[in-house]
Design an enzyme around this catalytic site. Structure first.
Site, PDB file in Angstrom:
ATOM      1  N   CYS A   7      -6.429  -1.716   7.895  1.00  0.00           N
ATOM      2  CA  CYS A   7      -7.346  -1.632   6.755  1.00  0.00           C
ATOM      3  C   CYS A   7      -8.778  -1.999   7.172  1.00  0.00           C
ATOM      4  O   CYS A   7      -8.995  -2.966   7.908  1.00  0.00           O
ATOM      5  CB  CYS A   7      -6.867  -2.567   5.646  1.00  0.00           C
ATOM      6  N   CYS A  64     -10.721  -8.932   3.993  1.00  0.00           N
ATOM      7  CA  CYS A  64     -10.128 -10.015   3.184  1.00  0.00           C
ATOM      8  C   CYS A  64      -9.606 -11.117   4.119  1.00  0.00           C
ATOM      9  O   CYS A  64      -8.752 -10.847   4.985  1.00  0.00           O
ATOM     10  CB  CYS A  64      -8.994  -9.481   2.329  1.00  0.00           C
ATOM     11  N   CYS A  75      -5.801 -11.721   4.896  1.00  0.00           N
ATOM     12  CA  CYS A  75      -4.905 -10.580   5.063  1.00  0.00           C
ATOM     13  C   CYS A  75      -4.664 -10.175   6.516  1.00  0.00           C
ATOM     14  O   CYS A  75      -5.588  -9.785   7.226  1.00  0.00           O
ATOM     15  CB  CYS A  75      -5.450  -9.385   4.293  1.00  0.00           C
ATOM     16  N   CYS A 119       7.052  -1.959  -6.419  1.00  0.00           N
ATOM     17  CA  CYS A 119       5.602  -1.948  -6.253  1.00  0.00           C
ATOM     18  C   CYS A 119       5.300  -1.442  -4.843  1.00  0.00           C
ATOM     19  O   CYS A 119       5.779  -2.006  -3.861  1.00  0.00           O
ATOM     20  CB  CYS A 119       5.068  -3.366  -6.451  1.00  0.00           C
ATOM     21  N   CYS A 178       4.973   0.588  -9.738  1.00  0.00           N
ATOM     22  CA  CYS A 178       3.639   0.007  -9.641  1.00  0.00           C
ATOM     23  C   CYS A 178       3.058   0.426  -8.292  1.00  0.00           C
ATOM     24  O   CYS A 178       3.799   0.609  -7.329  1.00  0.00           O
ATOM     25  CB  CYS A 178       3.762  -1.517  -9.717  1.00  0.00           C
ATOM     26  N   CYS A 220      -1.967  -4.842 -13.564  1.00  0.00           N
ATOM     27  CA  CYS A 220      -1.427  -6.027 -12.892  1.00  0.00           C
ATOM     28  C   CYS A 220      -2.571  -6.596 -12.061  1.00  0.00           C
ATOM     29  O   CYS A 220      -3.114  -5.906 -11.195  1.00  0.00           O
ATOM     30  CB  CYS A 220      -0.254  -5.608 -12.002  1.00  0.00           C
ATOM     31  N   ARG A 268       3.803 -13.650 -12.588  1.00  0.00           N
ATOM     32  CA  ARG A 268       4.652 -13.388 -11.418  1.00  0.00           C
ATOM     33  C   ARG A 268       4.487 -14.465 -10.346  1.00  0.00           C
ATOM     34  O   ARG A 268       3.388 -14.668  -9.839  1.00  0.00           O
ATOM     35  CB  ARG A 268       4.305 -12.018 -10.808  1.00  0.00           C
TER      36      ARG A 268
HETATM   37  S1  SF4 Z   1      -5.868  -7.303   1.107  1.00  0.00           S
HETATM   38 FE1  SF4 Z   1      -5.585  -6.472   3.201  1.00  0.00          FE
HETATM   39  S2  SF4 Z   1      -4.887  -4.376   2.868  1.00  0.00           S
HETATM   40 FE2  SF4 Z   1      -5.777  -5.074   0.909  1.00  0.00          FE
HETATM   41  S3  SF4 Z   1      -7.920  -4.453   0.970  1.00  0.00           S
HETATM   42 FE3  SF4 Z   1      -7.872  -6.538   1.812  1.00  0.00          FE
HETATM   43  S4  SF4 Z   1      -7.668  -6.246   4.058  1.00  0.00           S
HETATM   44 FE4  SF4 Z   1      -7.128  -4.294   3.080  1.00  0.00          FE
END
Ligand code: SF4
Length: 364
Positions: free
Chosen positions: A54, A58, A61, A98, A130, A190, A262
């Site tokens: 990705c 974040c 993540c 999901c 979802c 959600c 949840r």
């Molecule tokens: S949480 Fe992870 S997968 Fe989702 S947008 Fe952020 S970096 Fe990308």
């Protein structure tokens, strides 16, 4: 009967969060019983249909391409693979599937068409479907709705202030815009967040203000405890205590009485007693399966044993809202517009994200 308020302030919410625990639990459990069956908990299965790579940053993540983590990425799963997993989930008590894809946003094209087919396939298995696919436009949300999507997940993660300490590649307003696009359809929303990222209690209250003042409030609010993954900027965060989780669940239940709350990531660190307290405080959903996207989760048999011990029953699908009708691709009234969501590109940098990125580069 308590009414749903949309004018919660941070002060109101902090007052609830900081109540003596027995009072907080009593209030939350009372409201929970007014709006839900306290012995029913929804079991949902989270499938990572496209893992890793990705472009976002974040800080929590492991799927962000810029950090060096041990997860194995995979391309988009086939419809048949997803169907097989959904059938397995259904036979072990799940009423919702999901599907998560590690995308910044949805792009019209073959892969999105494949996801639409997955939605049609699972809806025809009479399970709630979802998706969590990143930012989407209104047209993309309409196409998902037509395919039979029941819910779209897009978490706010934290308060608007603390969000800037975790993510620099898009803004809070972008999150709200995707939620708004979903709201223009009949798909339910959600949206929740993560505690334990280094935020303070005011930030937790701030996130609950942002969610509870949406009108309507999200039908579903996941509360996650951070699972600190090696290689991510948040790898050194200490786990949150169960008491913080219980307070967060109880406060969420009080300010959003009708919402499905949840109990999400972080359950492997919780005892059964701790989880029982969360159910008492108003949590009425768990994610099943030994993995939650990429992080560990209790296995289904252990969860079913816990349900038996506590006298809980898995919730049937479509209790809160009717099953959507699936429109086949050839009968669709929406065309792919070849568009992608516009998003703000905040210019700030987050030091710990930059450090993790440099360390990953050095390891390549
Ligand atoms: S949480 Fe992870 S997968 Fe989702 S947008 Fe952020 S970096 Fe990308």
């Amino acid at each position: 009967m308590s009414i749903t308020r949309h004018n919660w302030t941070k002060e109101d919410i902090l007052e609830i969060y900081n109540k003596p625990l027995m009072e907080l639990l009593y209030d939350a459990a009372t409201i929970h019983r007014e709006h839900h069956d306290p012995n029913t908990v929804q079991v949902s299965t989270l499938l990572s249909i496209k893992t890793g790579g990705c472009p976002e940053d974040c800080g929590y993540c492991p799927q962000a391409a810029r950090y060096h983590t041990n997860i194995e990425g995979n391309d988009l799963m086939s419809v048949q693979q997803v169907k097989a997993q959904a059938l397995r989930a259904k036979s072990s008590g799940s009423s919702r599937v999901c599907m998560g894809a590690a995308w910044r946003n949805v792009k019209d094209g073959e892969e999105f068409d494949q996801v639409l087919e997955m939605v049609r396939t699972i809806n025809k298995l009479d399970m709630e479907v979802c998706c969590t696919l990143g930012m989407i436009t209104e047209n993309q949300a309409q196409r998902l709705a037509e395919a039979g999507l029941y819910a779209y997940n897009h978490n706010l993660d934290s308060s608007e202030e603390y969000y800037k300490e975790v993510i620099s590649t898009r803004g809070y307003e972008d999150r709200l815009e995707t939620i708004d696009n979903v709201r223009k359809t009949n798909v339910t929303v959600c949206s929740g967040g993560i505690i334990g990222m280094g935020e303070n209690i005011e930030d937790r209250a701030g996130m609950l203000v942002a969610l509870s003042t949406l009108n309507p409030q999200p039908e579903s609010v996941p509360i996650n405890a951070l699972v600190a993954v090696e290689g991510t900027p948040l790898e050194d965060q200490q786990p949150v205590s169960i008491w913080e989780m219980i307070r967060m669940v109880a406060t969420t239940r009080i300010v959003m009485p009708e919402t499905q709350v949840r109990l999400s990531a972080g359950r492997t660190e919780m005892t059964r007693e701790g989880q029982a307290m969360c159910f008492f405080a108003g949590a009425n959903s768990i994610f099943a399966g030994d993995k939650l996207l990429t992080t560990p989760n209790p296995d289904v048999d252990a969860d079913m044993e816990m349900f038996k011990l506590l006298g809980l029953n898995p919730q049937k699908p479509f209790i809160k809202k009717m099953q959507p009708q699936t429109v086949e691709a050839q009968d669709s009234q929406y065309q792919a517009l070849g568009e992608k969501p516009k998003w703000s590109r905040p210019e700030h940098t987050i030091e710990r994200n930059e450090v993790a990125k440099q360390q990953a580069k050095a390891l390549k």
